[in-house]
Design a protein around this motif. Structure first.
Motif, PDB file in Angstrom:
ATOM      1  N   GLU A 165       0.818  -1.211   0.000  1.00 26.44           N
ATOM      2  CA  GLU A 165       0.000   0.000   0.000  1.00 26.44           C
ATOM      3  C   GLU A 165       0.858   1.271   0.000  1.00 26.44           C
ATOM      4  OE1 GLU A 165      -4.163  -1.572   2.040  1.00 26.44           O
ATOM      5  OE2 GLU A 165      -2.757  -0.424   3.274  1.00 26.44           O
ATOM      6  N   ILE A 166       2.163   1.102  -0.215  1.00 30.29           N
ATOM      7  CA  ILE A 166       3.074   2.219  -0.439  1.00 30.29           C
ATOM      8  C   ILE A 166       3.768   1.957  -1.773  1.00 30.29           C
ATOM      9  CG2 ILE A 166       3.383   2.647   2.028  1.00 30.29           C
ATOM     10  CD1 ILE A 166       6.132   1.283   1.794  1.00 30.29           C
ATOM     11  N   PRO A 167       4.508   2.910  -2.340  1.00 29.09           N
ATOM     12  CA  PRO A 167       5.145   2.675  -3.644  1.00 29.09           C
ATOM     13  C   PRO A 167       6.027   1.435  -3.664  1.00 29.09           C
ATOM     14  CG  PRO A 167       5.188   5.007  -3.108  1.00 29.09           C
ATOM     15  CD  PRO A 167       4.670   4.307  -1.887  1.00 29.09           C
ATOM     16  N   LEU A 168       5.932   0.689  -4.759  1.00 29.28           N
ATOM     17  CA  LEU A 168       6.648  -0.579  -4.874  1.00 29.28           C
ATOM     18  C   LEU A 168       8.158  -0.391  -4.751  1.00 29.28           C
ATOM     19  CD1 LEU A 168       6.459  -3.614  -5.373  1.00 29.28           C
ATOM     20  CD2 LEU A 168       6.465  -3.143  -7.835  1.00 29.28           C
ATOM     21  N   GLU A 169       8.681   0.719  -5.285  1.00 27.64           N
ATOM     22  CA  GLU A 169      10.127   0.924  -5.202  1.00 27.64           C
ATOM     23  C   GLU A 169      10.586   1.102  -3.747  1.00 27.64           C
ATOM     24  OE1 GLU A 169       8.333   4.935  -6.707  1.00 27.64           O
ATOM     25  OE2 GLU A 169       7.979   2.768  -6.971  1.00 27.64           O
ATOM     26  N   SER A 170       9.719   1.613  -2.890  1.00 25.11           N
ATOM     27  CA  SER A 170      10.067   1.753  -1.479  1.00 25.11           C
ATOM     28  C   SER A 170      10.052   0.401  -0.777  1.00 25.11           C
ATOM     29  CB  SER A 170       9.097   2.721  -0.795  1.00 25.11           C
ATOM     30  OG  SER A 170       9.147   3.992  -1.424  1.00 25.11           O
ATOM     31  N   VAL A 171       9.092  -0.439  -1.139  1.00 20.79           N
ATOM     32  CA  VAL A 171       9.045  -1.803  -0.615  1.00 20.79           C
ATOM     33  C   VAL A 171      10.298  -2.568  -1.023  1.00 20.79           C
ATOM     34  CG1 VAL A 171       7.792  -3.995  -0.707  1.00 20.79           C
ATOM     35  CG2 VAL A 171       6.521  -1.842  -0.619  1.00 20.79           C
ATOM     36  N   THR A 172      10.668  -2.454  -2.300  1.00 27.05           N
ATOM     37  CA  THR A 172      11.841  -3.156  -2.821  1.00 27.05           C
ATOM     38  C   THR A 172      13.116  -2.686  -2.120  1.00 27.05           C
ATOM     39  OG1 THR A 172      10.748  -3.388  -4.962  1.00 27.05           O
ATOM     40  CG2 THR A 172      13.133  -3.667  -4.924  1.00 27.05           C
ATOM     41  N   LYS A 173      13.236  -1.393  -1.896  1.00 23.21           N
ATOM     42  CA  LYS A 173      14.403  -0.843  -1.204  1.00 23.21           C
ATOM     43  C   LYS A 173      14.522  -1.397   0.213  1.00 23.21           C
ATOM     44  CE  LYS A 173      16.949   2.048  -2.166  1.00 23.21           C
ATOM     45  NZ  LYS A 173      18.358   2.023  -2.628  1.00 23.21           N
ATOM     46  N   ALA A 174      13.416  -1.413   0.944  1.00 21.16           N
ATOM     47  CA  ALA A 174      13.432  -1.912   2.322  1.00 21.16           C
ATOM     48  C   ALA A 174      13.801  -3.392   2.375  1.00 21.16           C
ATOM     49  CB  ALA A 174      12.068  -1.681   2.974  1.00 21.16           C
ATOM     50  N   ALA A 175      13.204  -4.181   1.490  1.00 16.70           N
ATOM     51  CA  ALA A 175      13.483  -5.622   1.469  1.00 16.70           C
ATOM     52  C   ALA A 175      14.954  -5.881   1.176  1.00 16.70           C
ATOM     53  CB  ALA A 175      12.602  -6.312   0.435  1.00 16.70           C
ATOM     54  N   GLY A 176      15.526  -5.139   0.247  1.00 20.26           N
ATOM     55  CA  GLY A 176      16.926  -5.334  -0.104  1.00 20.26           C
ATOM     56  C   GLY A 176      17.850  -5.034   1.061  1.00 20.26           C
ATOM     57  N   ILE A 177      17.602  -3.936   1.760  1.00 19.81           N
ATOM     58  CA  ILE A 177      18.450  -3.568   2.894  1.00 19.81           C
ATOM     59  C   ILE A 177      18.381  -4.640   3.979  1.00 19.81           C
ATOM     60  CG2 ILE A 177      18.727  -1.915   4.781  1.00 19.81           C
ATOM     61  CD1 ILE A 177      17.693   0.257   2.820  1.00 19.81           C
ATOM     62  N   ALA A 178      17.176  -5.074   4.321  1.00 20.18           N
ATOM     63  CA  ALA A 178      17.015  -6.063   5.386  1.00 20.18           C
ATOM     64  C   ALA A 178      17.587  -7.416   4.992  1.00 20.18           C
ATOM     65  CB  ALA A 178      15.538  -6.200   5.751  1.00 20.18           C
ATOM     66  N   ALA A 179      17.341  -7.837   3.748  1.00 28.36           N
ATOM     67  CA  ALA A 179      17.833  -9.149   3.297  1.00 28.36           C
ATOM     68  C   ALA A 179      19.355  -9.196   3.293  1.00 28.36           C
ATOM     69  CB  ALA A 179      17.279  -9.455   1.911  1.00 28.36           C
ATOM     70  N   ARG A 180      19.993  -8.129   2.855  1.00 26.85           N
ATOM     71  CA  ARG A 180      21.461  -8.109   2.832  1.00 26.85           C
ATOM     72  C   ARG A 180      22.042  -8.161   4.240  1.00 26.85           C
ATOM     73  NH1 ARG A 180      20.359  -4.709  -1.575  1.00 26.85           N
ATOM     74  NH2 ARG A 180      20.406  -2.814  -0.273  1.00 26.85           N
ATOM     75  N   ALA A 181      21.247  -7.739   5.212  1.00 30.70           N
ATOM     76  CA  ALA A 181      21.683  -7.816   6.606  1.00 30.70           C
ATOM     77  C   ALA A 181      21.307  -9.147   7.255  1.00 30.70           C
ATOM     78  CB  ALA A 181      21.078  -6.666   7.404  1.00 30.70           C
ATOM     79  N   GLY A 182      20.724 -10.054   6.473  1.00 28.90           N
ATOM     80  CA  GLY A 182      20.377 -11.376   6.971  1.00 28.90           C
ATOM     81  C   GLY A 182      19.127 -11.428   7.815  1.00 28.90           C
ATOM     82  N   LYS A 183      18.225 -10.455   7.650  1.00 25.55           N
ATOM     83  CA  LYS A 183      17.017 -10.405   8.462  1.00 25.55           C
ATOM     84  C   LYS A 183      15.851 -11.146   7.801  1.00 25.55           C
ATOM     85  CE  LYS A 183      19.421  -7.884  11.155  1.00 25.55           C
ATOM     86  NZ  LYS A 183      19.961  -8.469  12.423  1.00 25.55           N
ATOM     87  N   THR A 184      14.879 -11.535   8.598  1.00 28.47           N
ATOM     88  CA  THR A 184      13.659 -12.158   8.082  1.00 28.47           C
ATOM     89  C   THR A 184      12.787 -11.089   7.441  1.00 28.47           C
ATOM     90  OG1 THR A 184      13.684 -13.894   9.775  1.00 28.47           O
ATOM     91  CG2 THR A 184      11.566 -13.431   8.700  1.00 28.47           C
ATOM     92  N   VAL A 185      12.438 -11.293   6.173  1.00 28.86           N
ATOM     93  CA  VAL A 185      11.606 -10.349   5.433  1.00 28.86           C
ATOM     94  C   VAL A 185      10.283 -11.015   5.110  1.00 28.86           C
ATOM     95  CG1 VAL A 185      11.377  -8.940   3.351  1.00 28.86           C
ATOM     96  CG2 VAL A 185      13.624  -9.202   4.444  1.00 28.86           C
ATOM     97  N   ILE A 186       9.193 -10.483   5.648  1.00 28.57           N
ATOM     98  CA  ILE A 186       7.849 -11.009   5.406  1.00 28.57           C
ATOM     99  C   ILE A 186       7.104 -10.020   4.521  1.00 28.57           C
ATOM    100  CG2 ILE A 186       5.676 -11.764   6.453  1.00 28.57           C
ATOM    101  CD1 ILE A 186       7.295 -12.301   9.031  1.00 28.57           C
TER     102      ILE A 186
END
Length: 293
Positions: free
Chosen positions: A137-158
């Motif tokens: 429900e927010i811009p897709l590019e912002s979702v993609t940015k957040a997921a990338g940062i968290a995933a590279r840090a080894g976090k669980t992304v739901i």
């Protein structure tokens, strides 16, 4: 249990109706109420009430609705110091039928002003959280940015892929758990999950794109989960539904909490079903959760 939610904050204008209005039909509402909502806010409030330390990245409007939304989230154990104020607060016009089903029209407002730059400015928060909760429900590019940062840090992304839309492989590769409902899974894969065979085929499509696991919410039929090593069904909790608004969001918030505390995927799905089952017995997407969950 440190959980960050990047997502939407809405005010829900809820109208009780005999049935969901049909095309060309004018219908009298039997009652009207205002509730706090937005998929991101719903998920954050669920996790906060279940004991997680929750921080929220998003935006509300520079208006009275925005102030009310912030006060509500703070009262339910969600930190909002990373929530900006710009434009008008998002709203949802919700019809709830006598049978408990709902129909929703969204006005995104400030939610569509959440930028990748805003997300990137808070990368330290994403890197130090145990889990990240996302929706669409927010811009897709912002979702993609957040997921990338968290995933590279080894976090669980739901990622709760709602409202459903086509998703880039770049995003899906960074998703630990994808949580569509039946309709969203069909839109993502082109496969109608009418039975377990087709359901597993659809999940296979998402796993092949790099998703770690798929958890499909199936309403009264419960939930189905599948990863590279196992799959299974979790029965729904039998309740008399009052309002199904926010049930999926409660499921996602509870799922994140259970995974952060070390539950297996099957245990986490069972717990999430229990929380969602309680939520549908109450009006509004953010009811107070009883102790004991």
């Amino acid at each position: 249990m440190n959980i960050t939610v990047v997502g939407s904050i809405n005010i829900d204008l809820v109208y009780r109706v005999p049935h969901i209005v049909r095309e060309g039909e004018t219908l009298h509402s039997t009652s009207h109420s205002i509730h706090f909502g937005g998929k991101g806010s719903n998920q954050a409030v669920t996790a906060g009430q279940l004991g997680a330390n929750v921080r929220f990245i998003g935006k509300v409007g520079a208006d009275a609705f925005g102030e009310q939304a912030i006060e509500n989230m703070e009262s339910k154990n969600v930190r909002t110091d990373l929530v900006g104020r710009q434009g008008s607060t998002g709203q949802a016009i919700i019809q709830v039928s006598d049978s408990g089903e709902n129909s929703i029209v969204l006005f995104p407002g400030a939610n569509f002003l959440v930028t990748p730059n805003q997300v990137e400015q808070e990368m330290d928060v994403l890197r130090t959280s145990d889990a990240l909760l996302l929706q669409l429900e927010i811009p897709l590019e912002s979702v993609t940015k957040a997921a990338g940062i968290a995933a590279r840090a080894g976090k669980t992304v739901i990622l709760n892929p709602a409202p459903a839309r086509e998703l880039p492989d770049e995003l899906l590769r960074n998703v630990t758990i994808l949580t569509p409902n039946e309709t969203e899974l069909k839109q993502l894969t082109g496969i109608d999950p009418v039975d377990e065979v087709e359901l597993r085929k659809a999940c296979d499509v998402m796993l092949a794109k790099g998703v770690g696991a798929v958890v499909v919410t199936l309403g009264s039929k419960g939930a189905f989960y599948q990863d590279e090593t196992e799959f299974g069904w979790i029965d729904a909790v039998e309740v008399e539904p009052v309002d199904t608004t926010g049930a999926g969001d409660a499921f996602n918030g509870a799922l994140a909490v259970a995974l952060c505390r070390g539950d297996s995927i099957s245990e986490a799905v069972k717990y999430a079903n229990q929380v969602a089952g309680f939520v549908v017995t109450k009006m509004g997407a953010q009811p107070e959760l009883k102790a004991g969950f």
